[in-house]
Structure formats: structure tokens, C-alpha cells
Design an enzyme around this catalytic site. Structure first.
Site, short mmCIF file in Angstrom:
data_model
loop_
_atom_site.label_atom_id
_atom_site.label_comp_id
_atom_site.label_asym_id
_atom_site.label_seq_id
_atom_site.Cartn_x
_atom_site.Cartn_y
_atom_site.Cartn_z
CG LEU A 286 -1.65 -1.34 1.49
CD1 LEU A 286 -2.49 -1.15 2.85
CD2 LEU A 286 -2.79 -1.52 0.26
CE LYS A 287 5.89 1.21 -3.57
NZ LYS A 287 4.90 0.39 -4.34
CG LEU A 288 -0.39 1.97 4.64
CD1 LEU A 288 -0.52 1.69 5.81
CD2 LEU A 288 -1.43 2.74 3.81
CB ALA B 213 9.22 -5.02 -16.53
N GLY C 33 14.57 -3.66 -15.81
CA GLY C 33 15.85 -3.78 -16.18
C GLY C 33 16.93 -4.67 -15.42
O1 3DU Z 1 8.28 -3.72 -12.52
P1 3DU Z 1 7.41 -4.95 -12.22
O2 3DU Z 1 6.25 -5.27 -13.06
O3 3DU Z 1 8.21 -6.21 -12.04
O4 3DU Z 1 6.68 -4.76 -10.85
C1 3DU Z 1 7.40 -4.15 -9.52
C2 3DU Z 1 6.36 -4.00 -8.45
O5 3DU Z 1 7.10 -3.67 -7.32
C3 3DU Z 1 5.18 -3.18 -8.83
O6 3DU Z 1 4.11 -3.74 -7.85
C4 3DU Z 1 5.77 -2.07 -8.22
O7 3DU Z 1 4.78 -1.08 -7.74
C5 3DU Z 1 6.76 -2.34 -6.96
N1 3DU Z 1 7.65 -1.29 -6.47
C6 3DU Z 1 8.78 -0.93 -7.59
O8 3DU Z 1 8.73 -1.37 -8.79
C7 3DU Z 1 9.84 -0.14 -7.27
C8 3DU Z 1 9.89 0.04 -5.78
O9 3DU Z 1 11.00 1.09 -5.74
C9 3DU Z 1 8.79 -0.13 -4.98
C10 3DU Z 1 7.78 -0.90 -5.34
#
Ligand code: 3DU
Length: 208
Positions: free
Chosen positions: A58-60, A166, A168
Site C-alpha cells: 500500500l506504500k502507506l 521489466a 531492467g
Molecule cells: O516492474 P514490475 O512489473 O516487475 O513490478 C514491480 C512491482 O514492485 C510493482 O508492484 C511496483 O509497484 C513495485 N515497486 C517497484 O517497482 C519499485 C519500488 O521501488 C517499489 C515498489
């Protein structure tokens, strides 16, 4: 170990991907897209279907009282961990930590994180060492930062790194830099065969 970031809207799709990948996944991370798309009940459904622990991302970042009002319902819904932003201050973090286990964002993986959040990492590590959360979020896109954070973080506090695939980042590099978990979303749930995609990352981490 892999944390599946299940950022899809649809409940049936989420449950299907979770079930297909569960043999290679340690925990599932639920973020706003899935909660908005499928409702808070999705947490319990995912737990029942997979037996895995659930992180509510939720990143409160609100005042202590509001953080508490939100967190209470989300822990009641079955979340094992809630992700909290520390930049709002210790009191807001502690308000959630009193109710259940938390994960603190000490650094983020996207380019914009360099602007305001990442310059404060040392302060966030200090707070994490004091509060002793289950873990912290560090950037899988920057293994040298994962190493930096690991060197300063109390033993026992886990490091979870999003940004793999995705965005990198490379799973093996993040783990070698000190991450305990890699968080992977699109590279798994958008893959033609999510189970196969999860297995490949699993094997990469194990060096196979
Ligand atoms: O890039 P992806 O599709 O693999 O998703 C990464 C997940 O991690 C996504 O839910 C995003 O909100 C979370 N996230 C970050 O990508 C980077 C952060 O610094 C913190 C959370």
C-alpha cells in the site's frame, strides 16, 4: 526467493497466475491495481488458493491515525506484511508496526527516486535498524545500492528488491548484492507462460 508482484485487475486472472506459479514463488505482493480491481477479499482468496504469505504493497504514507485505520482492515483481511513509506516520519511508521509486521521503503527503483527519496536512504536505514521491520525495499535496478544498504542494515532485516525484469534489473545480481527476495511482476504475469517465466528466474537465482 521470488515475490510475485501480482499487478493485474482481474480476480480470476490473478488467482490463475498465482496457482500456476506458486511452486516457484515464496510470497505474493498485492498492490493497488489488484485491490481496486478485485477488492480486499482477494488477499484471503490468494492465501487459501496458494498457502503463500501476502504482502500488501500500500506504500502507506499518512498521519499515524489514518495509517492505523487503513492497516487494521488490511491485516484483518489476511495481509502478513504491509509496505510503509518512512518519509512521513517515525510516528506514522510505528502506528502500523504496532498492528502487524511491516516492510519499509528505504530506496526505490525508478529514475525519479533519485530526486527526493534516495538521498534520504541513510536516514531510512537508521529508522529501519531501530524499528526492525520484517524487511526493507531496495532497488533491484541498482545492485550497488543493494550492497550499500545490506552493509548498513541490521542482520535479520530482509531486503526485497523490485525492478527485476521489466525495469531492467537482474535477479541474480540483486541476490548476489545482498537481496533476500526479488520482486517480479510484469516479467511473470505478462509472460506467455507465467509458470515457465517464474521457473526461469527461480533457476537463475539458484545458479542453474
Ligand atoms: O516492474 P514490475 O512489473 O516487475 O513490478 C514491480 C512491482 O514492485 C510493482 O508492484 C511496483 O509497484 C513495485 N515497486 C517497484 O517497482 C519499485 C519500488 O521501488 C517499489 C515498489
Amino acid at each position: 526467493m521470488i515475490v510475485l508482484a501480482l499487478d493485474v485487475y482481474d480476480e480470476d486472472r490473478a488467482l490463475k497466475i498465482a496457482e500456476e506459479t506458486k511452486d516457484y514463488v515464496a510470497m505474493i505482493k498485492v498492490n493497488w491495481p489488484l485491490i481496486i480491481g478485485s477488492g480486499l477479499d482477494i488477499i484471503r482468496k490468494l492465501k487459501d488458493r496458494t498457502g503463500l504469505k501476502i504482502i500488501a504493497d500500500l506504500k502507506l504514507a499518512d498521519i499515524p491515525n489514518t495509517n492505523k485505520l487503513i492497516a487494521r482492515k488490511v491485516y484483518e483481511a489476511g495481509a502478513d506484511y504491509i509496505i510503509v513509506h518512512p518519509f512521513v516520519g517515525r510516528d506514522s511508521v510505528e502506528a502500523v508496526n504496532e498492528l502487524g509486521e511491516i516492510i519499509l521503503v528505504v530506496e526505490m527503483s525508478h529514475p525519479g527516486a533519485l530526486e527526493f527519496i534516495n538521498p534520504l536512504t541513510d536516514k531510512f536505514i537508521e529508522l529501519a535498524n531501530d524499528v526492525e521491520p520484517f524487511g526493507v525495499i531496495a532497488p533491484g535496478t541498482r545492485p550497488e545500492r543493494v550492497k550499500y544498504i545490506r552493509e548498513r542494515l541490521k542482520e535479520g532485516v530482509k531486503i526485497l528488491t523490485p525492478g527485476i525484469g521489466a525495469q531492467g534489473g537482474k535477479a541474480k545480481e540483486a541476490i548476489e548484492a545482498g537481496a533476500d527476495y526479488v520482486i517480479v511482476g510484469r516479467s511473470i504475469y505478462n509472460a506467455p507462460n507465467p509458470r515457465e517465466a517464474a521457473r526461469e528466474i527461480y533457476d537463475e537465482i539458484r545458479g542453474e
